[in-house]
Motif scaffolding. Structure first.
Motif, PDB file in Angstrom:
ATOM      1  N   SER A 219       0.842  -1.371  -0.210  1.00  0.00           N
ATOM      2  CA  SER A 219       0.055  -0.316   0.049  1.00  0.00           C
ATOM      3  C   SER A 219       0.955   1.260   0.055  1.00  0.00           C
ATOM      4  O   SER A 219       2.219   1.051   0.037  1.00  0.00           O
ATOM      5  N   GLU A 220       0.367   2.189   0.012  1.00  0.00           N
ATOM      6  CA  GLU A 220       1.398   3.605  -0.129  1.00  0.00           C
ATOM      7  C   GLU A 220       1.857   3.950   1.231  1.00  0.00           C
ATOM      8  O   GLU A 220       1.291   3.480   2.345  1.00  0.00           O
ATOM      9  N   ALA A 225       0.953   9.391   2.217  1.00  0.00           N
ATOM     10  CA  ALA A 225      -0.509   9.267   2.399  1.00  0.00           C
ATOM     11  C   ALA A 225      -1.166  10.492   3.372  1.00  0.00           C
ATOM     12  O   ALA A 225      -2.013  11.097   3.071  1.00  0.00           O
ATOM     13  N   LYS A 226      -0.310  10.640   4.654  1.00  0.00           N
ATOM     14  CA  LYS A 226      -0.968  11.682   5.370  1.00  0.00           C
ATOM     15  C   LYS A 226      -0.707  13.135   4.847  1.00  0.00           C
ATOM     16  O   LYS A 226      -1.634  14.059   4.898  1.00  0.00           O
ATOM     17  N   LYS A 228      -0.606  13.758   1.510  1.00  0.00           N
ATOM     18  CA  LYS A 228      -1.649  13.975   0.634  1.00  0.00           C
ATOM     19  C   LYS A 228      -2.894  14.379   1.127  1.00  0.00           C
ATOM     20  O   LYS A 228      -3.789  15.107   0.547  1.00  0.00           O
ATOM     21  N   GLU A 229      -3.457  13.596   2.140  1.00  0.00           N
ATOM     22  CA  GLU A 229      -4.829  13.862   2.778  1.00  0.00           C
ATOM     23  C   GLU A 229      -4.850  15.324   3.317  1.00  0.00           C
ATOM     24  O   GLU A 229      -5.839  15.780   3.235  1.00  0.00           O
ATOM     25  N   GLU A 230      -3.722  15.834   3.744  1.00  0.00           N
ATOM     26  CA  GLU A 230      -3.516  17.254   4.179  1.00  0.00           C
ATOM     27  C   GLU A 230      -3.430  18.280   2.988  1.00  0.00           C
ATOM     28  O   GLU A 230      -3.745  19.209   3.380  1.00  0.00           O
ATOM     29  N   GLY A 231      -3.319  17.817   1.985  1.00  0.00           N
ATOM     30  CA  GLY A 231      -3.173  18.605   0.731  1.00  0.00           C
ATOM     31  C   GLY A 231      -2.018  19.326   0.688  1.00  0.00           C
ATOM     32  O   GLY A 231      -1.729  20.373   0.215  1.00  0.00           O
TER      33      GLY A 231
END
Length: 555
Positions: A219-220, A225-226, A228-231
């Protein structure tokens, strides 16, 4: 509650093992693909550069080995941007597909005798694609593992990625050795050079399938991933990594502090030593393969040892110690290698030293990848014979227009020029001149091959072991140090470029540059000045400018 915690820890540990195994195995398979070419340089030169002289063909094969590395920085930029914008997993899954496919394609190429100039052109194209793919591989694997690792264990965890290089080399040498032995027993010793060299390349298709299967299970990266989720992912990795001084100075520091030495040290240890032993010391290829397999097996353990040590005492002292050890040992180590591997050569060199006195304008660097130059001057014929014999000689400037004179102990040979003669006559003159020099060398006691009965294998392995210790101390903690040096937003892009310039442009051209220097200068040890220079730069920059990074947060 205790059981739940233990179960969670166990699950976390299993997940980390999967991450390390999949990343390291995939990288090992890609290194296998790349290393079989370097280990078969002698066969490649005969197969794809038939139109060149022995010296020019061998230099061309080593240059082609380097060409694959030259394209690695481009792959680092392309896949680095993908990794920083789209994710780590996708980028280094694509690299293994590209790498495996091109390696298998090499097994299907026509030879120079079958297709002429088309054969080396196709080989060059495939090597460029290989280098491009590998340029995106290392950064993805190292970052992926580091971003999954607990803070105090990054050195040990990423050292498994480092050890994958040796596992790939070990596998490449094992397949080559097994193929040589099997074909020699069933068909004959000529079969490997004729067509058996294709088998190690073809085997890569099975390794590719295993690697892809393992990486599809991943998986990533949680850190990416964190972000990316926070932009917070970078929208312009190139501009941010190389256009902002705070990041650009880290790129330059990584290159000059550790990557210059890494390229020089690692490729001298695992590749140029093979060239040196085969071309100059005349050690049998099977013996070299067995020695390098043993060295690679030891190194796979030492990467993890030094990676774990860096978690305790820091990345900087471990890496600095490794590169300093090799810097001090370059020249003594290679002299010891000659005495242990081919004592008859060392004795003959001391008893009957060789010199060439020639008009400097009559001497050329014997490298012509398109096969147009004849190299039939008086000086070129003399130096070609000595280079192919693996003999060191001193150069002396002679009067303008005078023929080259080869002095072997008390024997004096005047080398006749074939310049301006018809091709058939020129070839006959060159053959006769080289034969006269070879006969004088044999009379003076210079061996045509290393005598297995006199070879000190333990001594040779001891020399290799010193280089391996230095190389693994430098390379073991390197992945963790580079990951910790760069911010998450541009880590893939910023890390990959200096790494692949160091390994590609410095390391990949070690065999070619060192051998070309020897061919030009005449001293079989002169090529060592190439890795010495780059290693010295890193020792100084690391000692005075590189910060310690082991306790840094990756967030």
């Amino acid at each position: 509650m205790t059981d739940t915690t233990a179960g969670a820890d166990q699950k976390k540990g299993a997940s980390m093992r999967t991450v390390v195994a999949a990343s390291s195995a995939g990288t090992a398979f890609e290194w296998y693909d790349f290393f079989i070419f370097g280990s078969l340089a002698q066969v490649i030169s005969k197969t794809f550069f038939t139109g060149l002289s022995d010296t020019a063909g061998y230099i061309a094969a080593l240059a082609l080995f380097g060409v694959g590395f030259a394209f690695r920085p481009l792959g680092a930029l392309v896949f680095g941007k993908i990794g920083d914008q789209a994710g780590r997993k996708g980028a280094f899954l694509a690299t293994v597909l590209l790498m495996g496919g091109t390696t298998f394609a090499i097994a299907l190429l026509p030879t120079f005798q079958q297709a002429g100039i088309i054969a080396p052109i196709l080989l060059i194209i495939l090597r460029c694609v290989q280098g491009f793919a590998l340029g995106g591989e290392y950064g993805g694997a190292a970052i992926y593992v580091a971003e999954h690792s607990p803070p105090g264990q990054r050195g040990r965890a990423t050292s498994w990625v480092q050890s994958s290089a040796s596992l790939g080399l070990f596998a490449a040498l094992l397949v080559i050795l097994a193929t040589r032995w099997l074909l020699g027993a069933l068909v004959g010793p000529e079969a490997f050079d004729a067509w058996g060299w294709r088998i190690p390349f073809a085997v890569s298709i099975g390794l590719l399938a295993v690697s892809v299967w393992m990486r599809l299970k991943l998986s990533e990266s949680p850190t990416f991933a964190k972000m990316k989720e926070e932009g917070a992912a970078s929208k312009a990795p190139y501009a941010e990594a190389f256009g902002q001084w705070k990041n650009l100075k880290l790129v330059l520091l990584a290159f000059f502090a550790v990557m210059s030495a890494q390229g020089a040290v690692w490729y001298t240890t695992f590749f140029y030593i093979q060239t040196f032993m085969e071309k100059f010391l005349k050690v049998a290829p099977g013996t070299i393969n067995a020695l390098m397999m043993a060295a690679a097996a030891v190194s796979a353990v030492l990467y993890v040892v030094f990676g774990a040590l860096s978690d305790r005492i820091g990345r900087k002292p471990v890496m600095l110690g490794g590169m300093t050890l090799v810097l001090i040992f370059y020249f003594p180590g290679f002299h010891l290698l000659e005495k242990a591997a081919n004592p008859a050569l060392a004795e003959a060199s001391a008893r009957a030293p060789v010199s060439v006195t020639a008009d400097p304008a009559d001497c050329a660097l014997q490298f012509d990848p398109i096969g147009k130059a004849a190299f039939v001057s008086s000086c070129d014929i003399a130096k070609s014979a000595l280079a192919n014999a693996g003999v060191s000689y001193d150069n002396h400037a002679g009067p303008a227009g005078s023929p080259a004179i080869v002095q072997i102990g008390e024997t004096r040979i005047v080398s006749r020029s074939a310049t301006g003669l018809p091709p058939a006559e020129a070839k006959a003159v060159k053959t006769a001149g080289e034969a006269a020099i070879k006969a004088a060398l044999a009379k003076a006691g210079y061996p045509t091959a290393a005598d297995p009965a006199r070879m000190n294998l333990l001594g040779v392995f001891g020399v290799l072991l010193v280089f391996v210790i230095g190389a693994t101390a430098l390379y073991g903690p390197l992945a963790a140090a580079l990951v910790e040096l760069f911010p998450t937003r541009v880590r893939y892009t910023a890390l990959s470029l200096p790494y692949h310039i160091g390994t590609g442009w410095i390391g990949g051209f070690v065999p070619f540059s060192a051998f070309a220097i020897v061919a030009a200068v005449g001293d079989i040890y002169a090529g060592l000045w190439y890795p010495v220079l780059f290693t010295l730069i890193s020792v100084l920059v690391t000692a005075f400018l590189l910060p310690e990074t082991k306790d840094r947060s990756l967030d």
